[in-house]
Design a protein around this motif. Structure first.
Motif, PDB file in Angstrom:
ATOM      1  N   VAL A  16      13.808   3.625  10.577  1.00  0.00           N
ATOM      2  CA  VAL A  16      13.789   2.207   9.753  1.00  0.00           C
ATOM      3  C   VAL A  16      14.464   1.485   8.896  1.00  0.00           C
ATOM      4  O   VAL A  16      14.597  -0.226   9.767  1.00  0.00           O
ATOM      5  CB  VAL A  16      12.378   1.938   8.814  1.00  0.00           C
ATOM      6  CG1 VAL A  16      11.943   0.902   8.079  1.00  0.00           C
ATOM      7  CG2 VAL A  16      10.644   2.985   9.397  1.00  0.00           C
ATOM      8  N   ALA A  17      15.486   1.672   8.710  1.00  0.00           N
ATOM      9  CA  ALA A  17      16.399   1.647   8.239  1.00  0.00           C
ATOM     10  C   ALA A  17      17.903   1.016   8.673  1.00  0.00           C
ATOM     11  O   ALA A  17      18.328  -0.353   8.910  1.00  0.00           O
ATOM     12  CB  ALA A  17      17.035   2.099   7.084  1.00  0.00           C
ATOM     13  N   TRP A  18      17.960   1.269  10.102  1.00  0.00           N
ATOM     14  CA  TRP A  18      18.369   1.109  11.586  1.00  0.00           C
ATOM     15  C   TRP A  18      17.795  -0.191  11.708  1.00  0.00           C
ATOM     16  O   TRP A  18      18.901  -0.647  12.472  1.00  0.00           O
ATOM     17  CB  TRP A  18      18.713   2.322  12.579  1.00  0.00           C
ATOM     18  CG  TRP A  18      19.754   3.256  11.541  1.00  0.00           C
ATOM     19  CD1 TRP A  18      19.785   4.616  11.401  1.00  0.00           C
ATOM     20  CD2 TRP A  18      21.741   3.340  12.053  1.00  0.00           C
ATOM     21  NE1 TRP A  18      20.416   5.540  11.133  1.00  0.00           N
ATOM     22  CE2 TRP A  18      21.967   4.362  11.675  1.00  0.00           C
ATOM     23  CE3 TRP A  18      22.257   2.260  11.947  1.00  0.00           C
ATOM     24  CZ2 TRP A  18      23.020   4.755  11.229  1.00  0.00           C
ATOM     25  CZ3 TRP A  18      23.578   2.730  12.111  1.00  0.00           C
ATOM     26  CH2 TRP A  18      24.359   3.459  11.459  1.00  0.00           C
ATOM     27  N   ALA A  19      16.428   0.124  11.660  1.00  0.00           N
ATOM     28  CA  ALA A  19      16.096  -1.342  12.426  1.00  0.00           C
ATOM     29  C   ALA A  19      16.297  -2.364  11.834  1.00  0.00           C
ATOM     30  O   ALA A  19      16.327  -3.749  12.428  1.00  0.00           O
ATOM     31  CB  ALA A  19      14.767  -1.015  13.194  1.00  0.00           C
ATOM     32  N   ILE A  20      16.451  -2.320  11.250  1.00  0.00           N
ATOM     33  CA  ILE A  20      16.583  -3.257   9.913  1.00  0.00           C
ATOM     34  C   ILE A  20      17.887  -4.149  10.036  1.00  0.00           C
ATOM     35  O   ILE A  20      18.357  -5.121   9.934  1.00  0.00           O
ATOM     36  CB  ILE A  20      15.871  -2.592   8.268  1.00  0.00           C
ATOM     37  CG1 ILE A  20      14.518  -2.903   8.507  1.00  0.00           C
ATOM     38  CG2 ILE A  20      16.206  -4.073   6.940  1.00  0.00           C
ATOM     39  CD1 ILE A  20      13.538  -2.268   6.905  1.00  0.00           C
ATOM     40  N   GLN A  21      18.726  -2.677   9.527  1.00  0.00           N
ATOM     41  CA  GLN A  21      20.563  -3.104   9.850  1.00  0.00           C
ATOM     42  C   GLN A  21      20.916  -3.298  10.924  1.00  0.00           C
ATOM     43  O   GLN A  21      21.699  -4.596  11.045  1.00  0.00           O
ATOM     44  CB  GLN A  21      21.422  -1.330   9.616  1.00  0.00           C
ATOM     45  CG  GLN A  21      22.647  -1.285   9.012  1.00  0.00           C
ATOM     46  CD  GLN A  21      22.776  -1.912  10.650  1.00  0.00           C
ATOM     47  OE1 GLN A  21      22.775  -0.890  11.531  1.00  0.00           O
ATOM     48  NE2 GLN A  21      24.259  -2.185  10.473  1.00  0.00           N
ATOM     49  N   SER A  22      20.428  -3.793  11.968  1.00  0.00           N
ATOM     50  CA  SER A  22      20.260  -4.252  13.200  1.00  0.00           C
ATOM     51  C   SER A  22      20.430  -5.508  13.119  1.00  0.00           C
ATOM     52  O   SER A  22      21.074  -6.315  13.944  1.00  0.00           O
ATOM     53  CB  SER A  22      20.312  -3.371  14.351  1.00  0.00           C
ATOM     54  OG  SER A  22      18.592  -3.749  14.424  1.00  0.00           O
ATOM     55  N   ARG A  23      19.386  -6.072  12.502  1.00  0.00           N
ATOM     56  CA  ARG A  23      18.873  -7.368  12.224  1.00  0.00           C
ATOM     57  C   ARG A  23      19.740  -8.055  11.221  1.00  0.00           C
ATOM     58  O   ARG A  23      19.726  -9.338  11.190  1.00  0.00           O
ATOM     59  CB  ARG A  23      17.868  -8.119  12.245  1.00  0.00           C
ATOM     60  CG  ARG A  23      16.625  -7.311  13.368  1.00  0.00           C
ATOM     61  CD  ARG A  23      14.992  -6.940  13.547  1.00  0.00           C
ATOM     62  NE  ARG A  23      14.494  -7.134  14.280  1.00  0.00           N
ATOM     63  CZ  ARG A  23      14.131  -5.364  14.535  1.00  0.00           C
ATOM     64  NH1 ARG A  23      13.307  -5.112  13.368  1.00  0.00           N
ATOM     65  NH2 ARG A  23      13.154  -5.245  15.656  1.00  0.00           N
ATOM     66  N   MET A  24      20.552  -7.455  10.023  1.00  0.00           N
ATOM     67  CA  MET A  24      21.105  -7.883   9.261  1.00  0.00           C
ATOM     68  C   MET A  24      22.682  -8.139   9.459  1.00  0.00           C
ATOM     69  O   MET A  24      23.151  -7.809  10.349  1.00  0.00           O
ATOM     70  CB  MET A  24      21.178  -6.999   8.080  1.00  0.00           C
ATOM     71  CG  MET A  24      19.892  -6.940   7.419  1.00  0.00           C
ATOM     72  SD  MET A  24      19.937  -5.631   6.086  1.00  0.00           S
ATOM     73  CE  MET A  24      20.976  -6.672   4.716  1.00  0.00           C
ATOM     74  N   ARG A  25      23.312  -9.791   9.060  1.00  0.00           N
ATOM     75  CA  ARG A  25      24.719  -9.493   9.829  1.00  0.00           C
ATOM     76  C   ARG A  25      25.684  -8.744   8.426  1.00  0.00           C
ATOM     77  O   ARG A  25      26.859  -8.494   9.212  1.00  0.00           O
ATOM     78  CB  ARG A  25      24.972 -11.259   9.200  1.00  0.00           C
ATOM     79  CG  ARG A  25      23.836 -12.199   9.862  1.00  0.00           C
ATOM     80  CD  ARG A  25      24.159 -13.357   9.623  1.00  0.00           C
ATOM     81  NE  ARG A  25      24.779 -13.830  11.174  1.00  0.00           N
ATOM     82  CZ  ARG A  25      24.978 -15.657  10.951  1.00  0.00           C
ATOM     83  NH1 ARG A  25      24.810 -16.214   9.543  1.00  0.00           N
ATOM     84  NH2 ARG A  25      26.319 -16.133  12.079  1.00  0.00           N
ATOM     85  N   ALA A  26      24.973  -9.004   7.154  1.00  0.00           N
ATOM     86  CA  ALA A  26      25.675  -8.167   6.007  1.00  0.00           C
ATOM     87  C   ALA A  26      25.043  -7.205   4.854  1.00  0.00           C
ATOM     88  O   ALA A  26      23.628  -7.959   4.924  1.00  0.00           O
ATOM     89  CB  ALA A  26      26.666  -8.998   5.255  1.00  0.00           C
TER      90      ALA A  26
END
Length: 141
Positions: free
Chosen positions: A57-67
Motif C-alpha cells: 500500500v505504501a509503495w502504491a501511495i508513494q508512486s503517486r506522490m511527487r515528493a
C-alpha cells in the motif's frame, strides 16, 4: 527540520510498539518460527505478511506522490542489482537472526526490556558495522 523530527519520533514509536505487541522482541518467537519439526510458531509469518501488505500500500501511495511529506525528494535505492555482496549480507543477516532470534530493530527495542541479551547482540552488531566500515574504506581508498 522540526516536522521531520516529529514524524521520525512518531514512526519509531509506532514501529517499537508494533514490535512489542507482535512479540517480535522475544527471540523465542523467531526461533519458534524456525523450528519446523518441533513446536512451530507461525507468529512471525503473520507479522511478515502484515508488513508486506502495508508496504505494498505504501509503495502504491508513494508512486503517486511527487515528493515525501517532510523532504524535497524521495531517497530510493538507485539499483536493483543482485550481487555477491548483497546475497552474502542477506545470508549473514539470516544466520545471525536465526542464531540470536534478534535483528537490529527488535534488539535496540529490547535494550529497554531485556537488556543483557540485547546488549550482547547490539555490541556484536556495532562491531560488525565498524569492521565493515574499516574494510570498506580500505577497499575504496
Amino acid at each position: 527540520m522540526m516536522r521531520t523530527s516529529i514524524v521520525s519520533l512518531v514512526s519509531g514509536t509506532l514501529f517499537g510498539a508494533g514490535l512489542a505487541i507482535s512479540g517480535m522482541m522475544n527471540p523465542a518467537r523467531v526461533r519458534g518460527f524456525l523450528d519446523f519439526f518441533g513446536s512451530w510458531d507461525p507468529t512471525l509469518a503473520f507479522v511478515m505478511g502484515g508488513a508486506v501488505i502495508i508496504m505494498a500500500v505504501a509503495w502504491a501511495i508513494q508512486s503517486r506522490m511527487r515528493a515525501p511529506v517532510c523532504e524535497d525528494a524521495f531517497a530510493l535505492p538507485g539499483t536493483t542489482r543482485l550481487d555477491g555482496r548483497l546475497i552474502g549480507g542477506a545470508v549473514l543477516f539470516g544466520i545471525g537472526w536465526g542464531l540470536s532470534g534478534l535483528c537490529p530493530g527488535p534488539a535496540i527495542s529490547s535494550l529497554a526490556v531485556n537488556p543483557l541479551p540485547a546488549l550482547v547482540f547490539v555490541t556484536a552488531m556495532l562491531a560488525g558495522m565498524a569492521i565493515f566500515r574499516m574494510t570498506e574504506s580500505r577497499g575504496q581508498g
